[in-house]
Design an enzyme around this catalytic site. Structure first.
Site, mmCIF file in Angstrom:
data_model
loop_
_atom_site.group_PDB
_atom_site.id
_atom_site.type_symbol
_atom_site.label_atom_id
_atom_site.label_comp_id
_atom_site.label_asym_id
_atom_site.label_seq_id
_atom_site.Cartn_x
_atom_site.Cartn_y
_atom_site.Cartn_z
ATOM 1 N N SER A 106 -23.744 27.625 -28.209
ATOM 2 C CA SER A 106 -24.741 26.870 -29.183
ATOM 3 C C SER A 106 -24.436 25.241 -30.446
ATOM 4 C CB SER A 106 -25.727 26.892 -30.388
ATOM 5 O OG SER A 106 -27.046 26.696 -30.593
ATOM 6 N N ASP A 156 -33.557 26.448 -21.085
ATOM 7 C CA ASP A 156 -32.896 26.041 -22.494
ATOM 8 C C ASP A 156 -33.452 24.961 -22.573
ATOM 9 O OD1 ASP A 156 -31.432 25.728 -24.713
ATOM 10 O OD2 ASP A 156 -30.152 26.188 -24.909
ATOM 11 N N HIS A 187 -32.328 29.924 -24.538
ATOM 12 C CA HIS A 187 -31.413 29.043 -25.585
ATOM 13 C C HIS A 187 -30.088 29.906 -25.782
ATOM 14 C CE1 HIS A 187 -28.956 26.122 -27.719
ATOM 15 N NE2 HIS A 187 -29.350 27.027 -28.739
HETATM 16 C C1 MLT Z 1 -26.750 21.287 -32.628
HETATM 17 O O1 MLT Z 1 -27.273 20.931 -33.266
HETATM 18 O O2 MLT Z 1 -25.967 21.494 -32.270
HETATM 19 C C2 MLT Z 1 -27.946 22.269 -31.125
HETATM 20 O O3 MLT Z 1 -29.382 21.711 -31.497
HETATM 21 C C3 MLT Z 1 -28.061 23.433 -30.934
HETATM 22 C C4 MLT Z 1 -28.130 23.919 -32.055
HETATM 23 O O4 MLT Z 1 -27.736 24.435 -33.427
HETATM 24 O O5 MLT Z 1 -29.185 23.812 -32.315
#
Ligand code: MLT
Length: 204
Positions: A106, A156, A187
């Protein structure tokens, strides 16, 4: 701009000499302990370097600042990618390890993607779990032959398949050896992700 390359981190020495070290990069709200069990599972015996993101979103550590979900502070992405690349280079001397393969989830996958796009010499490869392109590189990154595995959930809502595909295209344009696997899921990580990662890492 001067930056402090120091990061709170954990380092676990390797016990399997043939294994590339892993740079473990947690998701939003995680810390340096989060991905150690995953690292041990997918690459037994590999050295593990696991920093904590320095940007706080309320109580949650991250690797770069965002203005809203999916809306990133581009200047901060650029600055933090440079800072992390400097940390990774320094850690190789400190711990006597080679260039690591990043394993990011992520937000951690997104900072690893930024490092590949802006500092293509920093990593030996990457496994990007639920990633997109957090920044546009000024020119195609020099990634000739650098292996990258991108794992995307087909449902996702945060990093949907077309956004992950755009990252894959940018990496491929730089010559990276990219594999993009779309798994059934959202996700969060699934057992299939773990299996794909372990098999890919065993080959690299
Ligand atoms: C981010 O902010 O890098 C992406 O949206 C993934 C997350 O951290 O939720």
């Amino acid at each position: 701009m001067t930056t402090d390359p120091g990061f709170i981190h954990r380092f676990v020495p390797g016990t399997a000499p043939g294994r590339a070290p892993l740079l473990l990069l947690h998701g939003t709200g995680g810390d340096e302990n989060d991905l150690l069990p995953l690292g041990r599972e997918v690459a037994p015996g590999a050295a593990l370097l696991s920093p904590r993101g320095k940007v706080m979103e309320g109580p949650m550590p991250r690797f770069f600042r965002r203005l809203a979900e999916g809306v990133f502070d581009t200047q901060d992405v650029i600055r933090r990618a440079a800072e992390l690349a400097a940390f990774v280079e320094a850690a190789q001397g400190t711990y006597g390890i080679g260039k690591p393969i990043a394993v990011g989830f992520s937000n951690g996958a997104n900072i690893a993607a930024a490092m590949l796009l802006l500092h293509p010499q920093a990593l030996a490869g990457a496994v990007l779990l639920r990633a997109l392109a957090p920044v546009d590189p000024p020119s195609p990154p020099a990634l000739e032959g650098v292996p990258v595995l991108v794992l995307t959930g087909n449902a996702d809502p945060i990093n949907p398949v077309p956004k992950a595909q755009r990252l894959v295209d940018l990496l491929a344009a730089g010559g990276a050896d990219v594999e993009h696997v779309v798994v059934a899921g959202g996700h969060g990580l699934t057992q299939k992700d773990v299996e794909h990662m372990a098999a890919w890492l065993a080959r690299h």
